[in-house]
Scaffold this motif. Structure first.
Motif, PDB file in Angstrom:
ATOM      1  N   LEU A  60      -2.176  52.657 111.721  1.00 39.71           N
ATOM      2  CA  LEU A  60      -1.861  53.620 112.895  1.00 39.71           C
ATOM      3  C   LEU A  60      -2.401  53.611 114.075  1.00 39.71           C
ATOM      4  CD1 LEU A  60      -0.357  57.209 111.324  1.00 39.71           C
ATOM      5  CD2 LEU A  60       0.879  55.906 112.560  1.00 39.71           C
ATOM      6  N   TYR A  61      -3.712  53.677 113.668  1.00 40.43           N
ATOM      7  CA  TYR A  61      -4.773  53.355 114.686  1.00 40.43           C
ATOM      8  C   TYR A  61      -4.866  52.063 115.386  1.00 40.43           C
ATOM      9  CZ  TYR A  61      -9.403  53.652 116.935  1.00 40.43           C
ATOM     10  OH  TYR A  61     -10.429  53.430 118.138  1.00 40.43           O
ATOM     11  N   ALA A  62      -4.810  51.169 114.845  1.00 43.86           N
ATOM     12  CA  ALA A  62      -4.530  49.962 115.859  1.00 43.86           C
ATOM     13  C   ALA A  62      -3.447  49.866 116.437  1.00 43.86           C
ATOM     14  CB  ALA A  62      -4.396  48.723 114.613  1.00 43.86           C
ATOM     15  N   PHE A  63      -2.009  50.019 115.816  1.00 44.13           N
ATOM     16  CA  PHE A  63      -0.902  50.184 116.495  1.00 44.13           C
ATOM     17  C   PHE A  63      -0.383  51.332 117.405  1.00 44.13           C
ATOM     18  CE2 PHE A  63      -0.971  46.975 113.641  1.00 44.13           C
ATOM     19  CZ  PHE A  63      -0.692  45.472 113.932  1.00 44.13           C
ATOM     20  N   ARG A  64      -1.566  52.130 117.410  1.00 39.92           N
ATOM     21  CA  ARG A  64      -0.631  53.332 118.646  1.00 39.92           C
ATOM     22  C   ARG A  64      -0.142  53.260 119.564  1.00 39.92           C
ATOM     23  NH1 ARG A  64      -6.283  52.483 118.349  1.00 39.92           N
ATOM     24  NH2 ARG A  64      -7.206  53.070 120.874  1.00 39.92           N
ATOM     25  N   ALA A  65      -0.556  52.133 120.271  1.00 40.30           N
ATOM     26  CA  ALA A  65       0.288  51.776 121.928  1.00 40.30           C
ATOM     27  C   ALA A  65       1.756  51.795 121.420  1.00 40.30           C
ATOM     28  CB  ALA A  65      -1.059  50.991 122.756  1.00 40.30           C
ATOM     29  N   ASN A  66       1.626  50.316 121.067  1.00 42.32           N
ATOM     30  CA  ASN A  66       3.122  49.686 120.318  1.00 42.32           C
ATOM     31  C   ASN A  66       3.948  50.289 119.468  1.00 42.32           C
ATOM     32  OD1 ASN A  66       0.999  47.718 119.260  1.00 42.32           O
ATOM     33  ND2 ASN A  66       2.329  46.385 120.053  1.00 42.32           N
ATOM     34  N   TYR A  67       2.943  51.442 118.826  1.00 42.40           N
ATOM     35  CA  TYR A  67       4.339  52.527 118.045  1.00 42.40           C
ATOM     36  C   TYR A  67       4.770  53.450 119.360  1.00 42.40           C
ATOM     37  CZ  TYR A  67       2.618  51.256 113.517  1.00 42.40           C
ATOM     38  OH  TYR A  67       2.574  50.082 112.699  1.00 42.40           O
ATOM     39  N   LEU A  68       3.429  53.875 120.348  1.00 38.19           N
ATOM     40  CA  LEU A  68       4.442  54.718 121.199  1.00 38.19           C
ATOM     41  C   LEU A  68       5.370  53.959 122.402  1.00 38.19           C
ATOM     42  CD1 LEU A  68       4.128  57.021 123.137  1.00 38.19           C
ATOM     43  CD2 LEU A  68       2.166  55.641 124.769  1.00 38.19           C
ATOM     44  N   LEU A  69       5.371  52.985 122.754  1.00 35.39           N
ATOM     45  CA  LEU A  69       6.206  52.212 123.840  1.00 35.39           C
ATOM     46  C   LEU A  69       7.458  52.464 122.373  1.00 35.39           C
ATOM     47  CD1 LEU A  69       3.926  49.179 125.192  1.00 35.39           C
ATOM     48  CD2 LEU A  69       5.039  51.591 125.629  1.00 35.39           C
ATOM     49  N   ILE A  70       7.145  52.059 121.192  1.00 37.02           N
ATOM     50  CA  ILE A  70       8.588  51.302 120.285  1.00 37.02           C
ATOM     51  C   ILE A  70       9.426  52.965 120.046  1.00 37.02           C
ATOM     52  CG2 ILE A  70       9.265  51.123 117.738  1.00 37.02           C
ATOM     53  CD1 ILE A  70       7.301  49.466 117.286  1.00 37.02           C
ATOM     54  N   SER A  71       8.947  53.849 120.409  1.00 40.16           N
ATOM     55  CA  SER A  71       9.708  55.524 119.869  1.00 40.16           C
ATOM     56  C   SER A  71      10.334  55.948 121.941  1.00 40.16           C
ATOM     57  CB  SER A  71       8.408  56.785 120.071  1.00 40.16           C
ATOM     58  OG  SER A  71       7.623  56.709 118.181  1.00 40.16           O
ATOM     59  N   LEU A  72       8.725  55.663 122.514  1.00 36.30           N
ATOM     60  CA  LEU A  72       9.998  55.421 123.680  1.00 36.30           C
ATOM     61  C   LEU A  72      11.060  54.871 123.855  1.00 36.30           C
ATOM     62  CD1 LEU A  72       7.029  55.991 126.042  1.00 36.30           C
ATOM     63  CD2 LEU A  72       8.364  57.169 125.481  1.00 36.30           C
ATOM     64  N   LEU A  73      11.683  53.194 123.186  1.00 40.50           N
ATOM     65  CA  LEU A  73      12.194  52.658 123.809  1.00 40.50           C
ATOM     66  C   LEU A  73      13.650  53.333 122.640  1.00 40.50           C
ATOM     67  CD1 LEU A  73      13.709  49.885 124.352  1.00 40.50           C
ATOM     68  CD2 LEU A  73      13.219  49.125 121.886  1.00 40.50           C
ATOM     69  N   LEU A  79      20.047  58.204 124.272  1.00 44.43           N
ATOM     70  CA  LEU A  79      20.450  57.816 126.028  1.00 44.43           C
ATOM     71  C   LEU A  79      21.520  57.128 126.730  1.00 44.43           C
ATOM     72  CD1 LEU A  79      17.434  59.986 127.522  1.00 44.43           C
ATOM     73  CD2 LEU A  79      19.423  60.640 126.372  1.00 44.43           C
ATOM     74  N   ILE A  80      21.150  56.443 125.796  1.00 42.19           N
ATOM     75  CA  ILE A  80      22.814  55.000 126.692  1.00 42.19           C
ATOM     76  C   ILE A  80      23.474  55.564 127.055  1.00 42.19           C
ATOM     77  CG2 ILE A  80      23.455  53.778 124.322  1.00 42.19           C
ATOM     78  CD1 ILE A  80      21.766  52.262 127.435  1.00 42.19           C
ATOM     79  N   THR A  81      24.323  56.528 126.437  1.00 44.81           N
ATOM     80  CA  THR A  81      25.517  56.329 126.612  1.00 44.81           C
ATOM     81  C   THR A  81      25.777  57.830 127.930  1.00 44.81           C
ATOM     82  OG1 THR A  81      25.501  59.109 124.764  1.00 44.81           O
ATOM     83  CG2 THR A  81      26.567  56.742 124.248  1.00 44.81           C
ATOM     84  N   ARG A  82      24.561  58.029 128.592  1.00 50.10           N
ATOM     85  CA  ARG A  82      24.185  59.345 129.023  1.00 50.10           C
ATOM     86  C   ARG A  82      23.572  58.762 130.461  1.00 50.10           C
ATOM     87  NH1 ARG A  82      22.320  64.684 125.706  1.00 50.10           N
ATOM     88  NH2 ARG A  82      23.509  65.858 128.019  1.00 50.10           N
ATOM     89  N   PRO A  83      24.160  57.680 131.163  1.00 54.20           N
ATOM     90  CA  PRO A  83      23.323  56.535 131.996  1.00 54.20           C
ATOM     91  C   PRO A  83      22.533  57.521 133.054  1.00 54.20           C
ATOM     92  CG  PRO A  83      25.702  56.690 132.168  1.00 54.20           C
ATOM     93  CD  PRO A  83      25.549  57.355 131.226  1.00 54.20           C
ATOM     94  N   ILE A  84      22.847  58.881 133.305  1.00 47.61           N
ATOM     95  CA  ILE A  84      22.076  59.489 134.533  1.00 47.61           C
ATOM     96  C   ILE A  84      20.617  60.308 134.271  1.00 47.61           C
ATOM     97  CG2 ILE A  84      22.568  61.089 136.598  1.00 47.61           C
ATOM     98  CD1 ILE A  84      25.045  61.117 137.036  1.00 47.61           C
TER      99      ILE A  84
END
Length: 188
Positions: A60-73, A79-84
């Motif tokens: 969790l400490y070593a890959f915190r930025a990778n995990y954040l990006l995965i969570s955002l993705l 939200l793919i069905t709601r483009p706006i």
């Protein structure tokens, strides 16, 4: 008769360290995706509860930025069905990345403080969440993100697995003749 003493004023104290995370810090914290994060050779099952908890803590400490990006993705994929709505949250994420930084934001010769900027971005984000009614998407993406992150953190052997020290070291100690606390076993 006393002579007037001249004292030099002491220099001002240094400013406190910044507690905000900037886009540059996140970029530098991202570990390589294919050679490190998704390395199949570093995947294995933990052999004990202590190793499991230590893996979670270290990964969790070593890959915190990778995990954040995965969570955002994952959130964006919900939200793919709601483009706006997807476009509006992409704009908000970009605003967070580029507006929260170490140097102050200057607009028309007026310096905007970090506190005001973060409060404004929080208000815009909360307003967008309320207007677009994506609370279910946020909840669903949160659950999926926790599942994916925990699964990776459990299965990936940390880089420093040879010198891993258990956070339960004091609890594992027993009084015996084999040494101070670890018992007569070895790591495999």
């Amino acid at each position: 008769m006393t002579t007037p003493s001249t004292t030099t004023p002491s220099p001002p104290p240094p400013p406190p360290p910044s507690t905000t995370i900037t886009a540059a810090q996140i970029r530098h914290a991202i570990r390589p995706w294919f050679s490190d994060f998704l390395s199949v050779s570093s995947l294995s099952l933990p052999i004990s509860f202590q190793e499991l908890s230590l893996r979670i803590q270290k990964n969790l400490y070593a890959f915190r930025a990778n995990y954040l990006l995965i969570s955002l993705l994952i959130f964006m994929l919900t939200l793919i069905t709601r483009p706006i709505t997807l476009i509006s949250f992409l704009i908000i994420i970009v605003a967070w990345i580029f507006l929260v930084r170490d140097e102050p934001l200057v607009v028309f010769d007026f310096e905007i403080g970090q506190r005001l900027l973060v409060i404004s971005l929080l208000a815009v984000t909360a307003f967008a969440l309320a207007v677009t009614r994506v609370w279910w998407n946020v909840f669903l993406s949160f659950l999926i993100s926790i599942l994916v992150v925990c699964l990776h953190a459990i299965l990936r052997t940390p880089d420093d697995a040879d010198d891993m020290e258990s956070p339960y070291g004091a609890l594992l100690s027993v009084v015996d003749d084999d040494g101070p606390g670890r018992g007569p076993y070895t790591l495999v």
